[in-house]
Design a protein around this motif. Structure first.
Motif, mmCIF file in Angstrom:
data_model
loop_
_atom_site.group_PDB
_atom_site.id
_atom_site.type_symbol
_atom_site.label_atom_id
_atom_site.label_comp_id
_atom_site.label_asym_id
_atom_site.label_seq_id
_atom_site.Cartn_x
_atom_site.Cartn_y
_atom_site.Cartn_z
ATOM 1 N N VAL A 90 0.835 -1.201 0.000
ATOM 2 C CA VAL A 90 0.000 0.000 0.000
ATOM 3 C C VAL A 90 0.871 1.253 0.000
ATOM 4 N N ASP A 91 0.432 2.230 -0.782
ATOM 5 C CA ASP A 91 1.042 3.570 -0.798
ATOM 6 C C ASP A 91 2.477 3.570 -1.312
ATOM 7 N N CYS A 92 2.856 2.567 -2.099
ATOM 8 C CA CYS A 92 4.207 2.501 -2.674
ATOM 9 C C CYS A 92 4.166 3.065 -4.087
ATOM 10 N N ALA A 93 4.828 4.195 -4.307
ATOM 11 C CA ALA A 93 4.756 4.890 -5.593
ATOM 12 C C ALA A 93 5.361 4.091 -6.734
ATOM 13 N N ASP A 94 6.282 3.185 -6.435
ATOM 14 C CA ASP A 94 6.836 2.265 -7.427
ATOM 15 C C ASP A 94 7.442 1.090 -6.671
ATOM 16 N N ARG A 95 7.914 0.109 -7.424
ATOM 17 C CA ARG A 95 8.394 -1.127 -6.800
ATOM 18 C C ARG A 95 9.534 -0.878 -5.810
ATOM 19 N N SER A 96 10.416 0.063 -6.132
ATOM 20 C CA SER A 96 11.576 0.302 -5.267
ATOM 21 C C SER A 96 11.183 0.841 -3.904
ATOM 22 N N ARG A 97 10.007 1.492 -3.814
ATOM 23 C CA ARG A 97 9.585 2.094 -2.549
ATOM 24 C C ARG A 97 9.203 1.052 -1.502
ATOM 25 N N VAL A 109 4.548 -15.771 -6.126
ATOM 26 C CA VAL A 109 3.919 -14.639 -5.444
ATOM 27 C C VAL A 109 2.888 -13.935 -6.322
ATOM 28 N N GLN A 110 1.788 -13.565 -5.692
ATOM 29 C CA GLN A 110 0.774 -12.698 -6.278
ATOM 30 C C GLN A 110 0.765 -11.422 -5.452
ATOM 31 N N LEU A 111 0.845 -10.266 -6.119
ATOM 32 C CA LEU A 111 1.017 -9.006 -5.399
ATOM 33 C C LEU A 111 -0.111 -8.037 -5.725
ATOM 34 N N LEU A 112 -0.810 -7.621 -4.691
ATOM 35 C CA LEU A 112 -1.857 -6.610 -4.826
ATOM 36 C C LEU A 112 -1.250 -5.249 -4.498
ATOM 37 N N ASN A 113 -1.266 -4.352 -5.463
ATOM 38 C CA ASN A 113 -0.654 -3.032 -5.375
ATOM 39 C C ASN A 113 -1.757 -1.982 -5.299
ATOM 40 N N ILE A 114 -1.893 -1.329 -4.128
ATOM 41 C CA ILE A 114 -2.937 -0.319 -3.917
ATOM 42 C C ILE A 114 -2.259 1.018 -3.660
ATOM 43 N N ASP A 115 -2.528 2.008 -4.516
ATOM 44 C CA ASP A 115 -1.756 3.250 -4.421
ATOM 45 C C ASP A 115 -2.459 4.398 -5.130
ATOM 46 N N HIS A 116 -2.002 5.626 -4.821
ATOM 47 C CA HIS A 116 -2.590 6.821 -5.444
ATOM 48 C C HIS A 116 -1.545 7.727 -6.091
ATOM 49 N N THR A 119 3.190 8.413 -10.137
ATOM 50 C CA THR A 119 4.417 7.766 -10.605
ATOM 51 C C THR A 119 4.380 6.247 -10.431
ATOM 52 N N ASN A 120 3.255 5.688 -9.988
ATOM 53 C CA ASN A 120 3.185 4.241 -9.777
ATOM 54 C C ASN A 120 3.369 3.506 -11.095
ATOM 55 N N ASP A 121 4.240 2.473 -11.088
ATOM 56 C CA ASP A 121 4.548 1.740 -12.319
ATOM 57 C C ASP A 121 3.794 0.417 -12.429
ATOM 58 N N GLU A 122 2.693 0.276 -11.669
ATOM 59 C CA GLU A 122 1.818 -0.901 -11.744
ATOM 60 C C GLU A 122 2.619 -2.196 -11.631
ATOM 61 N N PHE A 123 3.361 -2.308 -10.535
ATOM 62 C CA PHE A 123 4.255 -3.443 -10.333
ATOM 63 C C PHE A 123 3.542 -4.683 -9.796
ATOM 64 N N LYS A 291 11.204 12.050 -9.862
ATOM 65 C CA LYS A 291 11.285 10.842 -10.686
ATOM 66 C C LYS A 291 12.595 10.806 -11.467
ATOM 67 N N GLN A 292 13.019 11.957 -11.985
ATOM 68 C CA GLN A 292 14.290 12.015 -12.701
ATOM 69 C C GLN A 292 15.476 11.686 -11.794
ATOM 70 N N LEU A 293 15.270 11.847 -10.494
ATOM 71 C CA LEU A 293 16.336 11.595 -9.529
ATOM 72 C C LEU A 293 16.180 10.238 -8.836
ATOM 73 N N GLY A 294 15.259 9.421 -9.361
ATOM 74 C CA GLY A 294 15.071 8.086 -8.817
ATOM 75 C C GLY A 294 14.038 7.989 -7.724
ATOM 76 N N GLY A 295 13.289 9.084 -7.493
ATOM 77 C CA GLY A 295 12.257 9.081 -6.476
ATOM 78 C C GLY A 295 10.882 9.158 -7.086
ATOM 79 N N GLY A 296 9.951 9.763 -6.372
ATOM 80 C CA GLY A 296 8.586 9.875 -6.874
ATOM 81 C C GLY A 296 7.724 10.656 -5.921
ATOM 82 N N GLY A 297 6.414 10.602 -6.156
ATOM 83 C CA GLY A 297 5.486 11.307 -5.287
ATOM 84 C C GLY A 297 4.366 11.951 -6.063
#
Length: 331
Positions: A90-97, A109-116, A119-123, A291-297
């Motif tokens: 939950v609330d992970c903007a991308d997989r790395s978060r 593994v099956q992964l449910l990704n819930i986020d707003h 920048t989320n990459d639908e991981f 995002k250009q710096l490897g982050g997000g939000g």
């Protein structure tokens, strides 16, 4: 049926289909991440499921009033030996978060990704993403309604905390009628809004006061006074008897200065590791910069973690920001 409603139903099916879950939120969790993770835990408990709630790192103590807080496991200090076939992030903007947690995922593994986050990459193998939601907690409220999952005091408190914190106490521009209607509905289950606001938004530590005093001494205005920034070193934290959590929120003092478009805080978390927080007032999309710096939000609130000295990181971020704003620092 809209794609969003369909994804909500798929998420409910995911939660009902599996029996044991790993629940996690993003590293350096805030109120929405923590409230959402614990809300999912409450939903799973109501469904008769078993679960483990984790985070890679400490969860801020100011959220210790949330039911289930004590069960959040810091896997960087207390490793897990179990692997999980069902994971809810939950609330992970991308997989790395998610942090360094994927060694806990089973091969199937099956992964449910819930986020707003935009920048989320639908991981996930199942994704519930609504970028116009104010908080992940808002999506979870919709999920509970769509799945006819029972509301009760503990769940309401977790969801309300997520809504409150990610809207800045219902002050930010992401505060919509649906947010207010959802929050009002949650109050019916015994949430004390004054107490939650006091704990999450009002109370500050002495460490925060001490580090604020030092941080403001580093305040720098750039780009025709449109950008304000502060820097906090590890030495500053030590001298202020403060930790990284105490340094949270410094960026808002920068952004709130009249005439400033972007506020930035640079906090040295570890040697040559700097946490960068960005806040925008109106036209600058700081999520794209992060995002250009490897982050997000989000467009008006984003961040990233960069390697280098404080000076190097500050120069790098300000240079990129200047390019995006089309302003030179000496103009």
């Amino acid at each position: 049926m809209s794609n969003y409603n369909r994804s909500l139903e798929e998420a409910v099916s995911f939660m009902k289909k599996h029996d044991r879950f790993l629940v996690l939120s993003h590293v350096n969790p805030d109120g929405d991440a923590t409230g959402s993770a614990l809300a999912v835990a409450q939903m799973l408990r109501n469904l008769g499921k078993t679960f483990v709630v984790i985070n890679e790192g400490e969860t801020p103590a100011r959220f210790s009033f949330l039911p289930g807080f004590e069960q959040i496991r810091n896997v960087s200090q207390s490793p897990l030996e179990e692997s999980f076939s069902a994971v809810i992030a939950v609330d992970c903007a991308d997989r790395s978060r998610m942090g360094n947690v994927e060694h806990l995922f089973a091969q199937d593994v099956q992964l449910l990704n819930i986020d707003h986050h935009p920048t989320n990459d639908e991981f996930g193998t199942c994704n519930v993403i609504r970028t116009d939601a104010a908080a992940t907690a808002e999506i979870l409220y919709d999920l509970a309604v769509a799945g006819h999952l029972p509301f009760q005091a503990d769940l309401a408190l977790c969801l309300y905390t997520g809504l409150l914190t990610d809207t800045g106490g219902f002050r930010y521009s992401n505060t919509t009628p649906h947010v207010m209607e959802s929050a009002a509905s949650l109050l019916k289950y015994g949430v004390n809004p004054g107490e939650v606001a006091e704990r999450c938004l009002e109370v500050i530590t002495l460490g925060h006061v001490n580090i604020l005093r030092q941080a403001l001494g580093s305040l720098k205005l750039s780009f025709q006074n449109q950008v304000a920034s502060v820097c906090v070193s590890r030495q500053d934290l030590a001298e202020a008897n403060a930790d990284r959590e105490d340094a949270g929120g410094l960026v808002n003092y920068c952004r709130n200065i009249e005439g400033v478009e972007v506020g930035i805080s640079f906090v040295e978390a570890e040697p040559n590791v700097v946490k960068v927080s960005l806040r925008a007032r109106s036209y600058v999309n700081v999520a794209e910069i992060a995002k250009q710096l490897g982050g997000g939000g989000h467009a008006k609130a984003a961040g990233c973690t960069l390697h280098g000295s404080l000076d190097e990181v500050r120069d790098r971020v300000l240079a990129l920001l200047g390019e995006v704003m089309g302003v030179k620092d000496n103009e």
